[in-house]
Each structure stands twice: as C-alpha cells, then as structure tokens.
Write an enzyme that holds these catalytic residues in place. Structure first.
Site, PDB file in Angstrom:
ATOM      1  N   GLU A 281       0.830  -1.200   0.000  1.00 38.44           N
ATOM      2  CA  GLU A 281       0.000   0.000   0.000  1.00 38.44           C
ATOM      3  C   GLU A 281       0.867   1.254   0.000  1.00 38.44           C
ATOM      4  OE1 GLU A 281      -2.732  -0.396   3.341  1.00 38.44           O
ATOM      5  OE2 GLU A 281      -2.653  -2.580   3.153  1.00 38.44           O
ATOM      6  N   GLU A 392     -10.167   5.556   2.389  1.00 40.67           N
ATOM      7  CA  GLU A 392     -10.578   4.753   3.538  1.00 40.67           C
ATOM      8  C   GLU A 392     -10.554   5.626   4.788  1.00 40.67           C
ATOM      9  OE1 GLU A 392      -8.956   0.934   6.194  1.00 40.67           O
ATOM     10  OE2 GLU A 392      -7.950   1.511   4.331  1.00 40.67           O
TER      11      GLU A 392
END
Length: 477
Positions: A281, A392
């Site tokens: 990520e 997110e």
C-alpha cells in the site's frame, strides 16, 4: 488496507499464617494412681523454689532474644505479606495498586526506549522541519530494513527496468519540494536516506509498543460493512497483475478522533481475504495517533498475514528498503489542494521488477523511493490478484453516532473538480511489464450516504474517479 474486511511481574503470593508460639497441653495426673514420692520438707521446698527462680532468671534472656528475633523476621516479611503503602520519589505514600500501575508504566517506558534505540539509527546529519519533525540522514545500508536477517550485510539494489509505455505527461511533473522538511533548503547527502525520527510521544500514543506502526488485526472480507473501516474505492480483479499506477490529489481532511484516520492510496493485493492476505500500500494519510498532528503525510504499508503480525507503516520495522535521499516516508506533504482553488496531486506507481521479483515504488516523475523485497511475501512473490484505488476512513462511533471524519476533500464526488478529491490516469502492469488502462472496473462505496464515488473517462485523464464525503450528515446519522 484492511479490506474488511475488518470487524479484529507482579505475582500474587499465597501465604499461610505464621505461628511463632506454640502451647503444649499437659494431661493432669490421675488421683487414683499410686505415687511413690517422698514428702518434701519446708527446707526442700525452699531450695526447689530458689532453683526454679534461678532457672527462670537464666532462661529469660534466651526467650527474650528468640522473641525479638521473631519480631524482626515478621517485620521484614510484613511489607511483602500485607502490601502496605510505600513512598514515591517525593516522599508521599502510595497505595499498593498505584505502585503496581507505576511498575507497569515503568516497564512500558523501558520497552519504548528499547524500541526507539533499535528503530532510530545514527544520523550523519539531522534536519529540523517546520512541522516539528526531525529528519535523520542515515547511511542507506544502516536503515531499519537491513536489520532483517535476509538483508544483513547487503546494500540497496540498483534501479530496475521500468514498465514499457511509461511516459511523463506534462501535467504529472512536479517540483521536488513537496515535503515540509525540504523547505529549509537542507538536504540529505548522497549515500544516505532521510528518515523521520520516531519519538517517545509517538510510541506512547499507541496502546502497546507491539501495536505501534501497525494496522489492527481485522477479519478481512470483501464487504466491509459494520466493521469500523469504510471505503470508497474502485478495483479490478480476476487477472494477474504486476503493478499499478495513478495520480491522486492531496488534501488535509478533518479527522475528529485521535484513533481514527483518513487516507487515500493504491492497494496491490494477493491471497484470500483471510489470514494469508498479502498487500502493498502507498498513498497519503492523516493519522493523529501515528504522527501526532493533522497533516497529510506520504506513507507506505505492507503485510503478508492480513495485518496480524507482519508488516508496518513506513520504515517502522524491517521491510521496505529506501533508495532515495530526497523523500522522507512519513513526512508531511506540502502544498495541498484547496477547495475552489489550486489542486496539487502526486503520481504513484508500484510494480514488480521482472528480473529480481522485488516490488518497487515510484513517486512523481520517475523518482524511485525504494522497494519491498520479494521474500517478505508469500502470494505476492508471484503476482497480485487484485488492484484497488481510493479512500478509507475509520469510524469509531466514539460519540454513539457516525464520525465526522472526512474522506478526501470532505465533499461528495458529485461536486467534481476543485471540490471533490480525485484519482486519474489509472493503469495496471501486465505480465510483460506493460502499463495498460483498466478494464472491467468495479466501484464500491460501503456507506454512500457518508462517502461516495463516481467514475469517468476522457482523453486527458484517462480512467478517473471522484470520491469522498463529510461523514456524518443528515443522510448519514
């Protein structure tokens, strides 16, 4: 990511009463027994009494000595057995339970200091950033990654072959001054890497030293409803992927709780949505718990077991190998986009080196940040099975209702350019190291009344999408 995904020595002594004096009971003589005793005279009785007195006088010091010794032993044991109050450093008496808490706090501080000694490497030079960060210029072969047994004694690798059709759009060019610490005109020497120094305060914000710099363990699944983590993302799956690329603009969303965060990133994923999930990520995030402020910061993350025990943010464990002396992972990004104003975006690309198999990270126009060694992973040693882009947040519902933590710009996708946050020029890398546009794209918004997403496509931005939202509102209670 979670890909929800997410839902999640003081030993008590046992002691026995101590009995220091015992009393022997004697049985009285029966009156009907025969006694072959002579009668004693008064003179004999007097002599007997005198002898007894002498004996008692002689034994008294011995008995006293034994009694005093027993008192001393008991007084020595009594602090342990009765756990009385003790004094603190200022001379005030503390209750036993407070002493126990103080002991635990001291143990935690010792663990924190040991961790800091391990993670903060000796610096050739230290740069003070305007946001309060200290950036240490550490010799590249002494960075935390080389504490890993597989890397000990090695040096960072040379740059790999980049994906084919990798071009630099004029709109993707950016100044090298995109982090606050570089505004001081200071830089790290060649052969070193800039590392944001971790402080004691940083670590103490985490519940434990073991959890610092790590995402919480969660049950990862495709549908993330109700587990506290909410997304607005696009993703592709059903094929073999060897990398991903996108350009995303940077904002400073409001995070209303110290233990919540807001991020925008690329996920490269492999394995099932269970204990064997592998992810890489990279993106930007606002995380008060991790950094102690509300600046958007450039970050990386990895895990090979669904966030259980492996992996960490940035360089907070042995994993990611940094090769660049111009970027500090975890440092604040500047400038940032503004509502109805200038938009500032960053380009990110993650791809698998066809020759050595490591996963590399590129920032902006060809600036290599470093790589994740292939041995860190299980499934990602081969390829990715999913690529995801988007935002997110964590919704802790600490006040009993949905959080007001913002995603992206804090505005819904329908508001469009200069108002909503975006990703543009989405691409993936195929088996032959080619960059390709996305096909069969899927959109997912866990809670569209709180954060939503809208996809588009044109000649300038290729495949793109707007996403984000304010969190709590009349439609998101």
């Amino acid at each position: 990511m979670d890909m929800k995904r997410d839902p999640f020595p003081w030993t008590k002594l046992r002691y026995k009463p101590l009995s220091y004096l015992s009393h022997n009971k004697t049985t009285p003589m029966h009156t009907n027994t025969y006694c072959f005793c002579q009668k004693t005279t008064i003179e004999q009785q007097q002599r007997h009494s005198s002898a007894m007195a002498t004996s008692i006088a002689y034994k008294t010091p011995q008995m006293l000595s034994i009694f005093i010794s027993l008192l001393f032993v008991f007084s020595t044991l009594s602090p342990v057995l009765s756990l009385p109050n003790i004094t603190d450093s200022s001379g005030h008496r503390q209750p036993a339970n407070q002493t126990s808490r103080s002991s635990k706090e001291m143990q935690k501080l010792r663990r924190v200091k040991a961790y800091l000694k391990k993670i903060n490497k000796s610096a050739m030079k230290t740069i003070q950033s305007a946001d309060g960060d200290l950036i240490d210029c550490v010799l590249s072969n002494l960075q935390p990654a080389f504490d890993h047994p597989e890397l000990k004694g090695q040096k960072p690798l040379d740059p790999p072959e980049r994906p084919k059709w990798h071009y630099y759009n004029v709109n993707d060019t950016m100044t090298e001054s995109f982090q606050l610490w570089t505004n001081s005109s200071e830089s790290c020497p060649q052969g070193t890497v800039p590392i944001r120094r971790t402080t004691q305060e940083d670590v103490l914000r985490a519940s434990t030293v073991q959890k610092f710099g790590r995402k919480l363990r969660r049950n990862v699944r495709r549908d993330s409803s109700g587990n506290g983590h909410e997304h607005a993302v696009v993703f592709v799956n059903g094929d073999q992927y060897y990398g991903a690329k996108a350009t995303l603009n940077v904002w400073a969303p409001r995070v209303t709780n110290e233990y919540e965060f807001s991020l925008s990133q690329i996920w490269v994923i492999s394995g099932s949505f269970g204990n064997d999930l592998n992810t890489i990520e990279a993106g930007w995030q606002v995380s008060p718990e991790l950094y102690g402020d509300n600046y958007p910061r450039f970050f990386t993350y990895w895990t090979t077991d669904a966030y259980q025990a492996t992996g960490c943010y940035n360089l907070l464990c042995s994993g990611f190998v940094q090769t660049n002396n111009k970027i500090a992972i975890g440092a604040a990004i500047s400038p940032r986009s503004s509502y109805n104003g200038r938009q500032f975006d960053i380009g990110l690309m993650v791809w698998k080196d066809p020759k050595h198999g490591h996963w590399w990270l590129e920032f902006g126009s060809g600036l290599l940040v470093g790589y994740w060694p292939d041995f860190l992973f299980s499934h990602l040693r081969s390829h990715a099975s999913m690529v995801q882009f988007g935002g997110e947040i964590v919704n802790s519902r600490s006040s009993g209702y949905h959080t007001s933590t913002q995603m992206g710009s804090g505005h819904f996708a329908e508001e469009g350019f200069q108002k909503a946050s975006y990703f543009r020029n989405l691409q993936v890398v195929d088996w032959d190291n080619n960059l390709l546009p996305l096909t069969s794209l899927h959109l997912l918004a866990d809670h569209p009344n709180c954060y939503d997403i809208r996809q588009g496509k044109n000649n300038d931005w290729g495949t793109y999408f707007y996403y984000g939202g304010p969190g709590r509102n009349v439609r998101c209670p």
